[in-house]
Design an enzyme around this catalytic site. Structure first.
Site, short mmCIF file in Angstrom:
data_model
loop_
_atom_site.label_atom_id
_atom_site.label_comp_id
_atom_site.label_asym_id
_atom_site.label_seq_id
_atom_site.Cartn_x
_atom_site.Cartn_y
_atom_site.Cartn_z
N LYS A 89 96.33 76.29 18.93
CA LYS A 89 95.09 76.89 18.42
C LYS A 89 95.43 78.21 17.75
CE LYS A 89 90.51 77.90 18.42
NZ LYS A 89 89.78 78.03 19.69
N SER B 160 94.06 81.16 14.37
CA SER B 160 92.97 81.61 13.51
C SER B 160 93.07 80.92 12.15
CB SER B 160 93.05 83.12 13.30
OG SER B 160 92.99 83.82 14.51
N THR C 33 90.75 85.63 12.09
CA THR C 33 89.68 85.42 11.13
C THR C 33 88.70 86.58 11.17
OG1 THR C 33 89.90 83.04 11.49
CG2 THR C 33 87.93 83.78 10.33
N ALA C 34 88.47 87.13 12.36
CA ALA C 34 87.56 88.27 12.48
C ALA C 34 87.99 89.42 11.59
CB ALA C 34 87.48 88.72 13.94
N HIS D 19 83.90 86.16 20.44
CA HIS D 19 83.64 85.41 21.67
C HIS D 19 82.45 85.93 22.45
CE1 HIS D 19 87.17 83.31 20.56
NE2 HIS D 19 88.06 84.12 21.11
#
Length: 272
Positions: free
Chosen positions: A55, A57, A107-108, A148
């Site tokens: 997993k 980004s 990504t943030a 989150h």
């Protein structure tokens, strides 16, 4: 057969998605050896191809697609679930601010840079996610970029939202926001891994009680109601299948980022 090295975060959405596969509940699925790690850690580890399935980004994809294939399921992409820029002082932009962010290739952070073009922070510091809200509350930083479950808990730190980057993205583009991607090494049977992960998602939706203990054990003492909100926010129809809408959102994000000089160009995202 050697167990596959699989890495994902301990967050409820990931443990919900991967529970069935990693607990032998998906018929015919390969065995796994699981590593739990924050996405900023997996983004870096994937550069060295340390894991078979990982997993990461979506913002990290331009550096990873030489060795990995993007799978069309298992990740986090949706609406109303974007990162937040938080402050404690009521400021209206990031000019001159000391900003804490959760990772260089998250990504943030990519979204924040797209949103904040023209604003000039005094500094940007990579900070462990759990330290961001306390750091802003205590005055070590003027603003913090959070993801989150912080969407649900930031008021308890006395913070306010300067920007909802998911809302900004959706209103600017009409797309859902791509957050976390599932990658598999190209030499693996990625079609079979897609079946396995999609089956794991389907099992999770059909038997939500089955994964409850696994989720709670890795959720950092998160309140059960927050765990459920977290899963509902990040696990959705895109977790089963990105589809045309999902791929369009990812491509638009990375093309805009490339045009802004923030990431390398990407090639086609779909296999074949």
């Amino acid at each position: 057969m050697t167990a596959l090295e699989v890495a994902f975060s301990p967050c409820p959405n990931d443990t919900f998605v991967f529970h069935a596969w990693t607990h032998g509940l998906v018929p015919g699925a390969p065995e796994t050896k699981v590593t739990f790690a924050d996405v900023d850690v997996t983004n870096t580890a994937a550069l060295r191809a340390e894991f078979d399935v990982v997993k990461v980004s979506y913002a990290a994809l331009p550096w990873l697609l030489e060795k990995y294939e993007l799978l069309p399921c298992g990740g986090a992409l949706g609406r109303g679930c974007g990162p937040l820029v938080l402050t404690a002082d009521g400021r209206t932009n990031l000019d001159g601010a000391r900003v804490a962010v959760p990772g260089e290739r998250t990504t943030a952070y990519l979204l924040m840079r797209l949103w904040a073009q023209g604003q000039v922070p005094a500094s940007v510091e990579m900070v462990p996610f759990a330290d961001i809200m306390p750091g802003v509350r205590d005055g070590r930083f003027d603003a913090g970029l959070v993801i989150h479950e912080a969407r649900f808990t930031y008021p308890t730190f006395g913070l306010t939202a300067l920007a909802d980057l998911g809302q900004w993205w959706e209103e600017s583009t009409g797309h859902p926001i791509p957050l976390g991607a599932i990658l598999a090494r190209k030499e693996l049977d990625t079609a079979e891994l897609t079946r396995v992960i999609r089956s794991s998602v389907d099992y999770a939706f059909a038997h939500p009680e089955s994964s409850a203990d696994f989720i709670a054990a890795h959720a950092d003492e998160m309140d059960p109601d927050v765990q459920r909100q977290h899963i509902a926010l990040y696990v959705n129809e895109f977790s089963r299948n990105l589809g045309d809408e999902g791929y369009a959102a990812i491509t638009d994000l990375l093309d805009r980022a490339h045009a802004a000089g923030l990431v390398p160009p990407i090639g086609p995202l779909r296999a074949g």
